[in-house]
Design a protein around this motif. Structure first.
Motif, PDB file in Angstrom:
ATOM      1  N   LEU A  18       0.825  -1.219   0.000  1.00  0.00           N
ATOM      2  CA  LEU A  18       0.000   0.000   0.000  1.00  0.00           C
ATOM      3  C   LEU A  18       0.859   1.268   0.000  1.00  0.00           C
ATOM      4  O   LEU A  18       0.367   2.338  -0.349  1.00  0.00           O
ATOM      5  N   GLY A  19       2.115   1.159   0.361  1.00  0.00           N
ATOM      6  CA  GLY A  19       3.036   2.287   0.256  1.00  0.00           C
ATOM      7  C   GLY A  19       3.676   2.385  -1.117  1.00  0.00           C
ATOM      8  O   GLY A  19       3.919   3.480  -1.630  1.00  0.00           O
ATOM      9  N   VAL A  20       3.932   1.229  -1.737  1.00  0.00           N
ATOM     10  CA  VAL A  20       4.602   1.207  -3.043  1.00  0.00           C
ATOM     11  C   VAL A  20       3.626   1.542  -4.179  1.00  0.00           C
ATOM     12  O   VAL A  20       4.000   2.244  -5.126  1.00  0.00           O
ATOM     13  N   PHE A  21       2.397   1.064  -4.099  1.00  0.00           N
ATOM     14  CA  PHE A  21       1.438   1.311  -5.187  1.00  0.00           C
ATOM     15  C   PHE A  21       1.262   2.796  -5.497  1.00  0.00           C
ATOM     16  O   PHE A  21       1.294   3.182  -6.672  1.00  0.00           O
ATOM     17  N   PRO A  22       1.074   3.671  -4.494  1.00  0.00           N
ATOM     18  CA  PRO A  22       0.937   5.091  -4.842  1.00  0.00           C
ATOM     19  C   PRO A  22       2.190   5.673  -5.494  1.00  0.00           C
ATOM     20  O   PRO A  22       2.087   6.578  -6.323  1.00  0.00           O
ATOM     21  N   LEU A  23       3.365   5.137  -5.142  1.00  0.00           N
ATOM     22  CA  LEU A  23       4.594   5.595  -5.802  1.00  0.00           C
ATOM     23  C   LEU A  23       4.537   5.260  -7.289  1.00  0.00           C
ATOM     24  O   LEU A  23       4.912   6.076  -8.136  1.00  0.00           O
ATOM     25  N   THR A  24       4.043   4.074  -7.596  1.00  0.00           N
ATOM     26  CA  THR A  24       3.926   3.632  -8.994  1.00  0.00           C
ATOM     27  C   THR A  24       2.920   4.481  -9.750  1.00  0.00           C
ATOM     28  O   THR A  24       3.215   4.996 -10.835  1.00  0.00           O
TER      29      THR A  24
ATOM     30  N   GLN B 141       7.240   2.584  13.183  1.00  0.00           N
ATOM     31  CA  GLN B 141       6.107   3.252  13.814  1.00  0.00           C
ATOM     32  C   GLN B 141       4.821   2.631  13.261  1.00  0.00           C
ATOM     33  O   GLN B 141       4.056   3.275  12.546  1.00  0.00           O
ATOM     34  N   ARG B 142       4.598   1.384  13.594  1.00  0.00           N
ATOM     35  CA  ARG B 142       3.481   0.635  13.016  1.00  0.00           C
ATOM     36  C   ARG B 142       2.133   1.250  13.392  1.00  0.00           C
ATOM     37  O   ARG B 142       1.246   1.364  12.555  1.00  0.00           O
ATOM     38  N   ARG B 143       1.961   1.632  14.636  1.00  0.00           N
ATOM     39  CA  ARG B 143       0.694   2.227  15.067  1.00  0.00           C
ATOM     40  C   ARG B 143       0.477   3.563  14.360  1.00  0.00           C
ATOM     41  O   ARG B 143      -0.618   3.841  13.855  1.00  0.00           O
ATOM     42  N   ALA B 144       1.504   4.398  14.301  1.00  0.00           N
ATOM     43  CA  ALA B 144       1.389   5.690  13.612  1.00  0.00           C
ATOM     44  C   ALA B 144       1.120   5.477  12.119  1.00  0.00           C
ATOM     45  O   ALA B 144       0.337   6.226  11.515  1.00  0.00           O
ATOM     46  N   THR B 145       1.737   4.453  11.545  1.00  0.00           N
ATOM     47  CA  THR B 145       1.466   4.128  10.147  1.00  0.00           C
ATOM     48  C   THR B 145      -0.002   3.769   9.977  1.00  0.00           C
ATOM     49  O   THR B 145      -0.649   4.174   9.007  1.00  0.00           O
ATOM     50  N   GLY B 146      -0.547   3.025  10.935  1.00  0.00           N
ATOM     51  CA  GLY B 146      -1.953   2.655  10.886  1.00  0.00           C
ATOM     52  C   GLY B 146      -2.877   3.864  10.961  1.00  0.00           C
ATOM     53  O   GLY B 146      -3.871   3.944  10.243  1.00  0.00           O
ATOM     54  N   VAL B 147      -2.538   4.792  11.822  1.00  0.00           N
ATOM     55  CA  VAL B 147      -3.350   6.012  11.946  1.00  0.00           C
ATOM     56  C   VAL B 147      -3.284   6.808  10.640  1.00  0.00           C
ATOM     57  O   VAL B 147      -4.316   7.252  10.113  1.00  0.00           O
ATOM     58  N   LEU B 148      -2.077   6.974  10.098  1.00  0.00           N
ATOM     59  CA  LEU B 148      -1.933   7.686   8.825  1.00  0.00           C
ATOM     60  C   LEU B 148      -2.668   6.950   7.710  1.00  0.00           C
ATOM     61  O   LEU B 148      -3.318   7.575   6.862  1.00  0.00           O
ATOM     62  N   MET B 149      -2.601   5.624   7.711  1.00  0.00           N
ATOM     63  CA  MET B 149      -3.291   4.829   6.692  1.00  0.00           C
ATOM     64  C   MET B 149      -4.799   5.061   6.779  1.00  0.00           C
ATOM     65  O   MET B 149      -5.464   5.234   5.754  1.00  0.00           O
TER      66      MET B 149
ATOM     67  N   ARG C  88       0.798  14.005  -5.275  1.00  0.00           N
ATOM     68  CA  ARG C  88      -0.051  13.586  -4.155  1.00  0.00           C
ATOM     69  C   ARG C  88       0.165  12.108  -3.854  1.00  0.00           C
ATOM     70  O   ARG C  88       0.361  11.710  -2.712  1.00  0.00           O
ATOM     71  N   ASP C  89       0.140  11.272  -4.881  1.00  0.00           N
ATOM     72  CA  ASP C  89       0.299   9.834  -4.689  1.00  0.00           C
ATOM     73  C   ASP C  89       1.703   9.474  -4.216  1.00  0.00           C
ATOM     74  O   ASP C  89       1.870   8.624  -3.335  1.00  0.00           O
ATOM     75  N   ILE C  90       2.708  10.124  -4.778  1.00  0.00           N
ATOM     76  CA  ILE C  90       4.087   9.841  -4.377  1.00  0.00           C
ATOM     77  C   ILE C  90       4.306  10.211  -2.911  1.00  0.00           C
ATOM     78  O   ILE C  90       4.890   9.439  -2.141  1.00  0.00           O
ATOM     79  N   VAL C  91       3.830  11.368  -2.502  1.00  0.00           N
ATOM     80  CA  VAL C  91       3.996  11.802  -1.114  1.00  0.00           C
ATOM     81  C   VAL C  91       3.250  10.856  -0.167  1.00  0.00           C
ATOM     82  O   VAL C  91       3.766  10.515   0.897  1.00  0.00           O
TER      83      VAL C  91
ATOM     84  N   LEU D 169       5.586   4.666   3.832  1.00  0.00           N
ATOM     85  CA  LEU D 169       6.793   3.841   3.887  1.00  0.00           C
ATOM     86  C   LEU D 169       7.812   4.369   4.894  1.00  0.00           C
ATOM     87  O   LEU D 169       8.492   3.590   5.563  1.00  0.00           O
ATOM     88  N   THR D 170       7.913   5.691   5.020  1.00  0.00           N
ATOM     89  CA  THR D 170       8.855   6.270   5.970  1.00  0.00           C
ATOM     90  C   THR D 170       8.464   5.945   7.402  1.00  0.00           C
ATOM     91  O   THR D 170       9.298   5.478   8.192  1.00  0.00           O
ATOM     92  N   LEU D 171       7.211   6.177   7.757  1.00  0.00           N
ATOM     93  CA  LEU D 171       6.759   5.838   9.112  1.00  0.00           C
ATOM     94  C   LEU D 171       6.943   4.351   9.387  1.00  0.00           C
ATOM     95  O   LEU D 171       7.374   3.957  10.465  1.00  0.00           O
ATOM     96  N   PHE D 172       6.621   3.538   8.402  1.00  0.00           N
ATOM     97  CA  PHE D 172       6.728   2.091   8.575  1.00  0.00           C
ATOM     98  C   PHE D 172       8.186   1.668   8.732  1.00  0.00           C
ATOM     99  O   PHE D 172       8.516   0.837   9.585  1.00  0.00           O
ATOM    100  N   ALA D 173       9.078   2.259   7.934  1.00  0.00           N
ATOM    101  CA  ALA D 173      10.508   1.946   8.032  1.00  0.00           C
ATOM    102  C   ALA D 173      11.081   2.363   9.383  1.00  0.00           C
ATOM    103  O   ALA D 173      12.031   1.749   9.884  1.00  0.00           O
ATOM    104  N   LEU D 174      10.505   3.386   9.978  1.00  0.00           N
ATOM    105  CA  LEU D 174      10.938   3.837  11.304  1.00  0.00           C
ATOM    106  C   LEU D 174      10.314   3.003  12.422  1.00  0.00           C
ATOM    107  O   LEU D 174      10.438   3.337  13.599  1.00  0.00           O
TER     108      LEU D 174
END
Length: 135
Positions: A12-18, A70-78, A54-57, A63-68
């Motif tokens: 779900l992080g890579v698809f918007p980059l594509t 921050q799984r819970r924060a990634t979930g909130v952002l998602m 918009r999609d790239i950002v 991906l940045t939050l997830f790489a750090l």
């Protein structure tokens, strides 16, 4: 389940980059997959760059939050970011686009994002496991 959530989150992080890159590089060829028949031309074609960025950002934020780790924060952002495909779905419907694209692409994306957000938010980190308190 954690491995499934990890793979889903990365996808779900890579698809918007594509998609974003496609809109930046070749907006007119990527546009029909969005679900709106009439696309801007001339100066208004700058929309493709806006959608692409918009999609790239979005993808980079997730991906940045997830790489750090921050799984819970990634979930909130998602969960919050699921508003993007929801409004895309509404846009396709209100501009005469096909219901199959509105629901099958944008609606399904929103559901998958909300499902992944739910999984990420409810995960327990190994450090979060509560230890019994002794008095």
């Amino acid at each position: 389940m954690r491995r499934f959530t990890t793979v889903l989150t990365v996808l779900l992080g890579v698809f918007p980059l594509t998609f974003g890159t496609q809109f930046l590089v070749a907006g007119h060829t990527a546009a029909p997959t969005f679900g709106i028949a009439e696309w801007p031309t001339g100066v208004a074609a700058g929309y493709f760059a806006v959608k692409g960025i918009r999609d790239i950002v979005l993808g980079l934020n997730l991906l940045t939050l997830f790489a750090l780790r921050q799984r819970r924060a990634t979930g909130v952002l998602m969960a919050i970011s699921a508003l993007i495909p929801i409004t895309d779905m509404i846009t396709v419907f209100t501009h005469g686009g096909p219901a199959a694209t509105a629901l099958g692409v944008h609606g399904l994306t929103a559901l998958v994002m909300l499902f992944d957000a739910f999984l990420l938010i409810r995960e327990r980190q190994s450090a979060e496991v509560l230890e019994p308190v002794h008095s």
